[in-house]
Design an enzyme around this catalytic site. Structure first.
Site, PDB file in Angstrom:
ATOM      1  N   HIS A 187       0.841  -1.163   0.030  1.00 17.55           N
ATOM      2  CA  HIS A 187      -0.174   0.021  -0.202  1.00 17.55           C
ATOM      3  C   HIS A 187       1.004   1.220   0.141  1.00 17.55           C
ATOM      4  CE1 HIS A 187      -4.217   2.038   0.806  1.00 17.55           C
ATOM      5  NE2 HIS A 187      -3.282   2.754   1.346  1.00 17.55           N
TER       6      HIS A 187
ATOM      7  N   ASP B   8       0.393   5.575  -1.142  1.00 18.77           N
ATOM      8  CA  ASP B   8      -0.688   6.362  -1.544  1.00 18.77           C
ATOM      9  C   ASP B   8       0.026   7.549  -2.598  1.00 18.77           C
ATOM     10  OD1 ASP B   8      -3.163   6.207  -0.206  1.00 18.77           O
ATOM     11  OD2 ASP B   8      -2.329   5.955   1.595  1.00 18.77           O
TER      12      ASP B   8
ATOM     13  N   GLU C  22      -9.044   1.168  -2.612  1.00 19.68           N
ATOM     14  CA  GLU C  22      -9.345   1.405  -1.217  1.00 19.68           C
ATOM     15  C   GLU C  22     -10.606   1.956  -0.992  1.00 19.68           C
ATOM     16  OE1 GLU C  22      -6.552   2.903   2.740  1.00 19.68           O
ATOM     17  OE2 GLU C  22      -6.521   4.024   1.030  1.00 19.68           O
TER      18      GLU C  22
ATOM     19  N   HIS D 229     -13.534   1.709   3.900  1.00 10.08           N
ATOM     20  CA  HIS D 229     -12.243   2.502   4.282  1.00 10.08           C
ATOM     21  C   HIS D 229     -12.905   2.833   5.854  1.00 10.08           C
ATOM     22  CE1 HIS D 229      -9.652   6.298   4.463  1.00 10.08           C
ATOM     23  NE2 HIS D 229      -8.919   5.148   4.037  1.00 10.08           N
TER      24      HIS D 229
ATOM     25  N   HIS E  40      -8.870  -2.128   7.189  1.00 11.74           N
ATOM     26  CA  HIS E  40     -10.052  -0.992   7.534  1.00 11.74           C
ATOM     27  C   HIS E  40     -11.571  -1.687   7.913  1.00 11.74           C
ATOM     28  CE1 HIS E  40      -8.121   2.787   6.798  1.00 11.74           C
ATOM     29  NE2 HIS E  40      -7.493   2.353   5.719  1.00 11.74           N
TER      30      HIS E  40
ATOM     31  N   ASP F  72       2.097   2.029   3.767  1.00 13.51           N
ATOM     32  CA  ASP F  72       1.077   3.255   3.973  1.00 13.51           C
ATOM     33  C   ASP F  72       1.785   4.796   3.761  1.00 13.51           C
ATOM     34  OD1 ASP F  72      -1.497   4.198   3.959  1.00 13.51           O
ATOM     35  OD2 ASP F  72      -1.539   4.295   6.229  1.00 13.51           O
TER      36      ASP F  72
END
Length: 418
Positions: free
Chosen positions: A39, A41, A152, A179, A220, A349
């Site tokens: 993951h 972003d 996501e 999420h 999540h 992340d």
């Protein structure tokens, strides 16, 4: 002289070879199996910092990227730093806010898929778009960073399996079911539950993802949703960026009840680098600060300046605890203890948080984590599994299941009446 030489040779044979240092074990593991990160972003940063306009975006140096409105520093990720961090494959998260209405979220995710594909195409010497395990393996072998897409938040499918199938056709290879907010068909970890997990339609979403070969991502989601998904799933699941709840009690982390089911399912927890999910002391600090803020707002109603001043005094007197590679390794240790080393991966992340742990502030930090794990006795073979071997196995298993049901027709659900 002959006796001296024989004695010297005997001594040499009896002396064990010098043990490899943790640094050498970590380096050898990462050379053999680069990190496959679950993951990142960067797509969100492109949206927030550049409005998806790439003319001024330079993926060879993002340290001085313009402000994104919520973080003062530059980005955590660029190609040289991915190389330094031994990242060989990356799921790029095509995230958009859960606050968007469903139809708007659908359009926004399409925009994020488009912009990330344009970035990948722009750097063909370093990045290779991948939609299956063979393409990932080929990219790694050629020295490129395999680039996959992960959605996501299932709100982007607008309660439509047809939309889900089209996202898969565009290259999305996992979908995080929720999420931060619950949806009409699934409960989130960080919202008031409504469905006690998945609704019947939510179960159909999992079945259709399995049929397609799309990974079901349970980061999540609520514990009940995790359990329901595991009940339904015919292929291994992933947690693209989560920790162990026994180490840090945040609801976003995975409880032991779920970890204990992973060996049967075959899935992996890709351990997150977000400090607030790693350090229990930091989680407690945040909770105490929120409590203090609520107390001050009650004391000084209608006086925000007084609240801000008093909260600044509290901050000055209460230093926020930090997280380190050791904290991240603690989560990995616990998952190994409960589920086994075959069920661990990494999902940093990065670029979805302010900073990673101390010493792992950006994507260059993975070698520090691997040195820490090697110090704790993880073998080269263990480290290769954690780096990318386990995730490769999971994706291949999902593809194998999809191939086994290729004659199964798509799951149909009726359109709502107009």
């Amino acid at each position: 002289m002959r006796h001296f030489l024989l004695a010297t040779a005997a001594f040499a044979c009896a002396t064990p070879a010098l043990a490899e240092t943790p640094e050498q074990v970590a380096e050898a593991a990462l050379e053999a199996a680069p990190v496959w990160d679950g993951h990142n972003d960067v797509p969100e940063q492109l949206r927030d910092r550049y409005r998806n306009m790439l003319a001024d975006f330079d993926f060879t140096d993002t340290a001085k990227a313009p402000s994104n409105g919520w973080s003062e520093g530059g980005m955590h990720t660029d190609i040289p730093r991915l190389r330094k961090g031994h990242v060989g494959a990356q799921f790029w998260s095509v995230y958009v806010s859960a606050n968007l209405p469903d139809a708007d979220a659908t359009v926004a995710v399409l925009e994020q898929i488009d912009v990330m594909k344009r970035v990948i195409a722009r750097y063909p010497e370093d990045l290779a778009f991948a939609t299956n395990s063979d393409q990932v393996a080929a990219a790694m072998k050629s020295g490129k960073i395999a680039s996959l897409l992960g959605m996501e938040g299932g709100y982007a499918i607008s309660d439509s399996l047809a939309v889900l199938r089209q996202f898969y056709a565009l290259g999305a290879r996992y979908m995080t079911l929720t999420h931060s907010m619950k949806m009409s068909w699934a409960d989130s970890a960080t919202d008031t539950p409504e469905h006690d997990g998945l609704t019947p339609f939510g179960e159909q979403v999992v079945r259709e993802m399995n049929r397609l070969g799309m990974l079901v991502d349970l980061s999540h989601v609520s514990e009940a949703t995790m359990m329901d998904a595991l009940d339904v799933a015919k292929a291994p699941v992933i947690f693209s960026h989560s920790g162990a709840r026994a180490i840090n009690g945040h609801a976003r982390n995975v409880p032991d009840s779920v970890l204990a089911r992973l060996p049967k399912n075959g899935g992996v927890v890709m351990v997150v680098a977000l400090p607030g999910y790693l350090s229990e002391a930091q989680r407690q600090w945040y909770a105490n600060r929120e409590g203090e803020k609520a107390r001050l707002e009650s004391l000084w109603r209608g006086q925000p300046d007084a609240v801000d001043a008093a909260l600044a005094e509290w901050d000055a007197a209460h230093t926020m605890p930090t997280a380190s590679a050791s904290d991240m390794a603690d989560h990995i240790d616990h998952i190994r203890k409960v589920a086994g080393v075959d069920h661990i991966g990494l999902g940093g992340d990065y670029d979805g948080m302010d900073s990673g742990p101390v010493g792992m502030e950006d994507v260059t930090g993975y070698p520090a984590l691997f040195v820490e794990l090697a110090r704790r006795g993880y073998s080269k073979a263990d480290l290769q599994k954690i780096a990318s071997g386990n995730v490769m196995r999971v994706l291949r298993a999902a593809e194998t299941y999809a191939a086994s049901v290729r004659d199964m027709p798509p799951i149909e659900t009726p359109l709502p009446e107009e």
